[in-house]
Design a protein around this motif. Structure first.
Motif, short mmCIF file in Angstrom:
data_model
loop_
_atom_site.label_atom_id
_atom_site.label_comp_id
_atom_site.label_asym_id
_atom_site.label_seq_id
_atom_site.Cartn_x
_atom_site.Cartn_y
_atom_site.Cartn_z
N GLU A 165 5.30 18.41 -11.68
CA GLU A 165 6.68 18.91 -11.71
C GLU A 165 7.52 18.02 -12.62
OE1 GLU A 165 10.19 20.14 -8.57
OE2 GLU A 165 8.45 19.05 -7.85
N LEU A 166 8.12 18.64 -13.62
CA LEU A 166 8.96 17.91 -14.57
C LEU A 166 10.42 17.91 -14.10
CD1 LEU A 166 9.00 16.47 -17.36
CD2 LEU A 166 9.53 18.70 -18.36
N ARG A 217 11.28 25.42 -10.75
CA ARG A 217 10.59 24.19 -11.14
C ARG A 217 9.89 24.40 -12.48
NH1 ARG A 217 6.32 23.43 -7.13
NH2 ARG A 217 6.47 25.69 -6.98
N VAL A 218 10.01 23.43 -13.37
CA VAL A 218 9.26 23.45 -14.62
C VAL A 218 8.07 22.52 -14.43
CG1 VAL A 218 9.29 22.94 -17.09
CG2 VAL A 218 11.32 23.91 -16.00
N PHE A 243 5.04 25.89 -17.24
CA PHE A 243 5.15 27.06 -16.37
C PHE A 243 6.42 26.91 -15.55
CE2 PHE A 243 4.34 29.03 -12.20
CZ PHE A 243 4.15 30.35 -12.62
N VAL A 244 7.22 27.96 -15.48
CA VAL A 244 8.42 27.93 -14.64
C VAL A 244 8.06 28.61 -13.32
CG1 VAL A 244 10.83 28.58 -14.39
CG2 VAL A 244 9.94 27.98 -16.65
N ALA A 245 8.02 27.81 -12.27
CA ALA A 245 7.64 28.30 -10.95
C ALA A 245 8.88 28.73 -10.17
CB ALA A 245 6.90 27.21 -10.19
N ASP A 246 8.66 29.57 -9.20
CA ASP A 246 9.67 30.02 -8.24
C ASP A 246 10.67 31.02 -8.83
OD1 ASP A 246 8.50 28.28 -6.34
OD2 ASP A 246 9.68 26.62 -7.13
N GLN A 247 10.33 31.64 -9.95
CA GLN A 247 11.21 32.66 -10.50
C GLN A 247 11.27 33.88 -9.59
OE1 GLN A 247 11.38 33.15 -14.89
NE2 GLN A 247 9.50 31.94 -14.83
N LEU A 267 12.86 23.01 -25.55
CA LEU A 267 12.35 21.69 -25.97
C LEU A 267 10.82 21.65 -25.92
CD1 LEU A 267 14.76 19.25 -24.09
CD2 LEU A 267 14.64 19.62 -26.56
N LEU A 268 10.28 22.12 -24.80
CA LEU A 268 8.83 22.08 -24.62
C LEU A 268 8.12 23.02 -25.59
CD1 LEU A 268 8.70 21.99 -20.72
CD2 LEU A 268 8.37 20.08 -22.29
N LYS A 269 8.69 24.19 -25.80
CA LYS A 269 8.10 25.15 -26.72
C LYS A 269 8.07 24.58 -28.14
CE LYS A 269 9.12 29.25 -25.50
NZ LYS A 269 9.80 30.52 -25.21
#
Length: 79
Positions: A3-4, A47-48, A28-32, A19-21
């Motif tokens: 988790e970042l 969470r990223v 991965f963006v979790a919890d969408q 930024l990451l791209k």
């Protein structure tokens, strides 16, 4: 995966994604889905997540962009 960041702020999520791209770091963006279910009220943070191998570089990018205060603690070894 590690988790970042974890935040309800969609602007921060979008900025960190950019930024990451740009740095070619997979994420991965979790919890969408949870955010969608709750009606976008913002009760559930997103969470990223990144690969642990990219952690140091990703953390440096986020810190250099002025968002170091958003970073989650570095996981302890063995977790």
């Amino acid at each position: 995966m590690e988790e970042l960041i974890r935040t309800n702020d969609l602007v921060i999520i979008s900025f960190v994604e950019a930024l990451l791209k740009e740095a070619d770091i997979d994420y991965f963006v979790a919890d969408q889905a949870m955010s969608a279910l709750e009606g976008m009220v913002g009760a559930f943070p997103r969470r990223v997540l990144i690969d642990a191998d990219d952690s140091e570089r990703a953390r440096r990018l986020v810190t250099d962009a002025g968002l170091g205060h958003e970073l989650r603690p570095v996981p302890k070894a063995g977790r």
